[in-house]
Design an enzyme around this catalytic site. Structure first.
Site, PDB file in Angstrom:
ATOM      1  N   GLY A   3       1.193  -1.904  -0.221  1.00 46.91           N
ATOM      2  CA  GLY A   3       0.069  -0.185   0.137  1.00 46.91           C
ATOM      3  C   GLY A   3       0.851   1.220  -0.402  1.00 46.91           C
ATOM      4  O   GLY A   3       1.541   1.333   0.579  1.00 46.91           O
ATOM      5  N   ASP A   4       0.471   2.218  -0.627  1.00 45.22           N
ATOM      6  CA  ASP A   4       0.875   3.153  -0.486  1.00 45.22           C
ATOM      7  C   ASP A   4      -0.500   4.609  -0.654  1.00 45.22           C
ATOM      8  O   ASP A   4      -1.167   4.387  -0.936  1.00 45.22           O
ATOM      9  CB  ASP A   4       1.760   3.394  -1.635  1.00 45.22           C
ATOM     10  CG  ASP A   4       2.880   5.227  -1.631  1.00 45.22           C
ATOM     11  OD1 ASP A   4       4.043   4.987  -0.588  1.00 45.22           O
ATOM     12  OD2 ASP A   4       2.157   6.581  -1.759  1.00 45.22           O
ATOM     13  N   SER A   5      -0.195   5.840   0.284  1.00 42.81           N
ATOM     14  CA  SER A   5      -0.973   6.567   0.119  1.00 42.81           C
ATOM     15  C   SER A   5      -0.568   8.295   0.215  1.00 42.81           C
ATOM     16  O   SER A   5       1.199   8.469   0.630  1.00 42.81           O
ATOM     17  CB  SER A   5      -1.640   7.068   1.845  1.00 42.81           C
ATOM     18  OG  SER A   5      -2.314   5.065   2.290  1.00 42.81           O
TER      19      SER A   5
END
Length: 198
Positions: free
Chosen positions: A71-73
């Site tokens: 995941g990456d935000s």
């Protein structure tokens, strides 16, 4: 079969634990800056999904029988993607820019299971409070927001300075449970298969 989290993010871990999953923690080490530079000018969702995919793909060969989650935000404000501020000074600067405004938190997900792949970005609108200068500076000094996309947390001290969100709260914290559910279902798996035994 296990769920493997390609991250050392305490927030992502807490989402999974709160949802009954005790994941294997296998932080991926990828050159995020190189990926961002290669994708300069791409759509924000494409960038966060590429970063999530790089993380998942980096560790997947070590877990061929398991489900691997990357995941990456990033925060989209005024057409510009904001990652982690890393310093108290940058945190204060970010907060002066976003206080009293709305921005979009985009979280990219890449879920791998054997040869199968599920990639999706989730978008949530965050309405930032008009926090006082003293509170912004105190918040930056705690260190909490330094390694968080958009320089804030929803689930801890930063929650004081968020007026509301529109969308999936778990996505703002770092991983969307609805996206993970869709990924597992697409692989023919059930969410309950990953719940820790009580």
């Amino acid at each position: 079969m296990r769920l493997v989290l390609a991250s050392q993010s305490p927030s992502r871990l807490s989402i999974l634990r709160g949802a009954g999953v005790e994941p294997v923690i296998a932080p991926a080490h990828v050159d995020e800056r190189a990926i961002e530079e290669r994708l300069a000018g791409a759509e924000p969702a494409e960038i966060v999904c590429a970063l999530a995919a790089a993380k998942a793909e980096a560790i997947a060969p070590d877990y061929p029988e398991d489900v691997v989650v990357g995941g990456d935000s990033m925060l989209l404000l005024d057409g510009s993607l904001q990652g982690k501020p890393h310093t108290p000074e940058a945190t204060v600067e970010r907060w002066h820019a976003q206080a009293g405004r709305a921005a979009e938190l985009i979280t990219g997900h890449c879920v791998l299971y054997g040869e199968e792949r599920f990639v999706e970005a989730s978008r949530t609108t965050v309405h930032f409070a008009q926090a006082s200068d003293a509170d912004i500076e105190a918040y930056a000094r705690t260190g909490e927001p330094l390694e968080c996309a958009g320089a804030f947390t929803l689930e801890a001290l930063g929650g004081w300075f968020i007026d509301r969100i529109e969308g999936d709260p778990s996505s703002v914290i770092g991983l969307s449970l609805p996206v993970l559910r869709r990924a597992l279902y697409s692989f023919g798996l059930n969410v309950s298969e990953f719940w820790a035994q009580h």
